[in-house]
Design an enzyme around this catalytic site. Sequence first.
Site, PDB file in Angstrom:
ATOM      1  CG  ASP A 199     -80.181 -43.223  39.207  1.00  0.00           C
ATOM      2  OD1 ASP A 199     -81.249 -43.501  39.702  1.00  0.00           O
ATOM      3  OD2 ASP A 199     -79.547 -42.396  39.728  1.00  0.00           O
ATOM      4  CG  ASP A 225     -84.678 -42.995  43.495  1.00  0.00           C
ATOM      5  OD1 ASP A 225     -83.576 -43.464  42.438  1.00  0.00           O
ATOM      6  OD2 ASP A 225     -83.989 -42.119  44.163  1.00  0.00           O
TER       7      ASP A 225
END
Length: 441
Positions: free
Chosen positions: A316, A95
Amino acid sequence: MPAGTGTSGRTPPQSVNGFTLDLIHRDSPLSPFHNPSNTPYERLQNAFDRSFSRASFLKEKCDNSIQSTVIPRGGEYIMKISIGTPPIDTHLIVDTGSDLSWTQCEPCIKCIKQLTPIFNPKKSSSYKTLGCNNKFCQDGEFFQTCTNNTCNYNVTYGDLSHTTGYLSTETFKFASTSGEHVSIPNIAFGCGHDNGGLFTNASSGVIGLGCGNAISVVNQMNQEIKGKFSYCMIPVESLSINSNATSHISFGDNAVVSGPGVVSTPLFKQKLSMYTFYYLNLKGVSIGNKTLEFKSSKISPTVGDGGNDQGNIIIDSGTLLTFLPQDFYESFESRLKSLISAPKKVDPSGTDRLCYESDENGTIDLPKIVAHFTDADIELLPSNTFPQVKEGLVCLAILPSYDFFGQPAVFGNLAQANFLIGYDLVANKVSFKPTDCTYRH
């Protein structure tokens, strides 16, 4: 009880020029979270649902700076690493929108179901808890209490998922694709003894590659990786062709993106509540021969300011879909509709996505779509924008953000698929190279 306490920093690093690891899509048969009863289209829809959950949290993050990092549950790619001495395998969601890395630890007051053994710090000779004077414990975002000179962390996410435990250090071993395992000692992480919420059945934890906090693995390993990492992610639908296909992530010298076709754009970081994230500056999007100017609220960057340009869109790894501000999206969708002649279909998910009937290969005749970042034009492939959601049906994987008012724009991982993407945190830039990510590079 803690296995021991310490206040010292990292030991001198081993000689590491660079290393590359496999990234496993969470729906791959290689993933411990694979559900063989789901069809490829059901897996894609589930990934869409997780992406909505993550986008919803971005609103919470934007509205309330007290909230911690984004929901790792929305992440789609996992990294297998080993922790401790002797090493125990664990699967962590990769992440770029999280700083703190954590995994579940015994004894568990409350734990997420996981298929691999839960890490037991009492059985590791290299495990240490961190004391109250440690620099990582001084960060009020994660660490709020100290008991018996042991730093306790408590992270509550926007959906009330949580992880609580001891801030600790351990040896992390990365299984390099070269066959030479890379061990890095004294990595600070969260040893979670109470974990719950929407993480259930999702992962063993998170590996945080964000840029906002010193505890991010990227920042902790800076001496070894020199501020460089890259990844190459396969499209979700590739799993229906080759179920064992894996993506890749590289660190250090292995992460340098170079050669023909490479374009680079400045990287921006924010000072305020969204400071964990990596921002790019999107100037516009071309559809066919017309360019739509991208307008959104600007941020206040700490680095990478190229004159009047500032970051306005998060890149992202943990969000599948791309989200654009409502006004811009309406112009974007209208332009697409005017150029696509395929029969329009109703979105079966009820999300009101733009959907079309496709041929047997899951394709339609699409106009050329190019994202214009500062100094970098990225031509998006049909698989980046219109994945096949069921046989004979494709739907747009770019959505408006009006349902999540206040949410920043997000350049999701489906739009990034089949690009080798390199982050250089020293030069403050992100590089893109069109690449078939099913092959090692």
